[in-house]
Write an enzyme that holds these catalytic residues in place. Structure first.
Site: not given
Ligand code: IPE
Ligand code: IPE
Ligand code: MG
Length: 240
Positions: A23, A21, A19, A70, A194, A67
């Site tokens: 940000r 990436n 988690d 998104r 999550s 996901n």
């Molecule tokens: C959890 O991260 C899912 C994965 C790492 C694949 P998210 O960024 O999707 O989770 P939330 O939205 O913060 O709960």
């Molecule tokens: C994790 O990073 C990757 C996936 C969940 C696919 P994020 O994309 O959730 O990054 P943040 O939480 O928005 O920073």
């Molecule tokens: Mg995230």
């Protein structure tokens, strides 16, 4: 920096919620996809590092059943990276003695990605050592529902008895052959699961860090494992 890993109690199975990436990229004024790309590099490094440390199984949460919500271009970008990652896995995993498995409902992935997943599985299936499980279109609840459905089907076909136990249901999970994770690590500063490994996390130790996933280093992994080693795991009992 010299790593002090001699005194670490190494868990057999570590699970990782990638988690932060997005940000990480935002902080640099870059598109989120660049964060995912850098996150992939960190996955490759961490897989090798975990194997070096003597961890037996590493389960990585890469894309959840949620996901898909998104924006289309972000999902498309992630799928492209996945394609690249799996191509490289097919090229390298056998040489690196890594068994790779995918956990999740792959039927929603493109036919090309599904073929790559099947090929990675096939190519690495004889590898005995370290195992990396990549969770794609994975959800803990979906996994439990799937297990229940598979079990019901076996009962209907006379392949399983009607008395369900925890042990029996475990055999229908993606993680059927491997121990539950002793340690679950979540970078990125959020304190939640999550929908990750809901069945398997019953007695896992949790470790959270504010470090965003692309910045995660081997030293961070050492820190998480050291924290795990200092926990008093009672499993509902009392300390004697
Ligand atoms: C959890 O991260 C899912 C994965 C790492 C694949 P998210 O960024 O999707 O989770 P939330 O939205 O913060 O709960
Ligand atoms: C994790 O990073 C990757 C996936 C969940 C696919 P994020 O994309 O959730 O990054 P943040 O939480 O928005 O920073
Ligand atoms: Mg995230």
């Amino acid at each position: 920096m010299e790593r002090d890993i001699e005194n670490l109690v190494i868990p057999q199975h570590v699970a990782l919620i990638l988690d932060g990436n997005g940000r990480w990229a935002k902080k640099r004024g870059l598109p989120r996809t660049v964060g995912h790309k850098q996150g992939c590099v960190t996955v490759e490094q961490t897989v090798e590092d975990a194997a070096r440390l003597g961890i037996r199984y590493l389960t990585v949460y890469g894309f959840s059943t949620e996901n898909w919500k998104r924006p289309e271009d972000e999902v498309g970008g992630i799928m492209k990276l996945l394609d690249k990652y799996l191509h490289e896995a097919i090229r390298d995993m056998e040489k690196k003695h890594i068994r790779m498995k995918v956990f999740g409902d792959t039927s929603r992935l493109s036919p090309e990605l599904q073929a790559l997943v099947a090929k990675t599985d096939e190519i690495t299936q004889h590898v005995k050592g370290f195992q990396a499980n990549i969770c794609l279109n994975y959800g803990g609840r979906a996994e439990i529902v799937r297990a229940a459905e598979l079990y019901a089907k076996d009962v209907a076909e006379g392949k399983a008895e009607g008395k369900l136990t925890e042990e029996k249901l475990s055999k229908y999970m993606y993680s059927a052959d491997i121990p539950d994770p002793e340690l679950i690590i979540r970078p990125g500063g959020e304190y939640r699961l999550s929908n990750f490994l809901l069945w398997q996390c019953a007695y896992s130790e949790f470790y959270y860090t504010d470090t965003l996933w692309p910045d995660f280093t081997p030293e961070e992994l050492d820190k998480a494992i050291a924290a795990y080693g200092s926990r008093d795991r009672r499993f509902g009992g009392v300390k004697t």
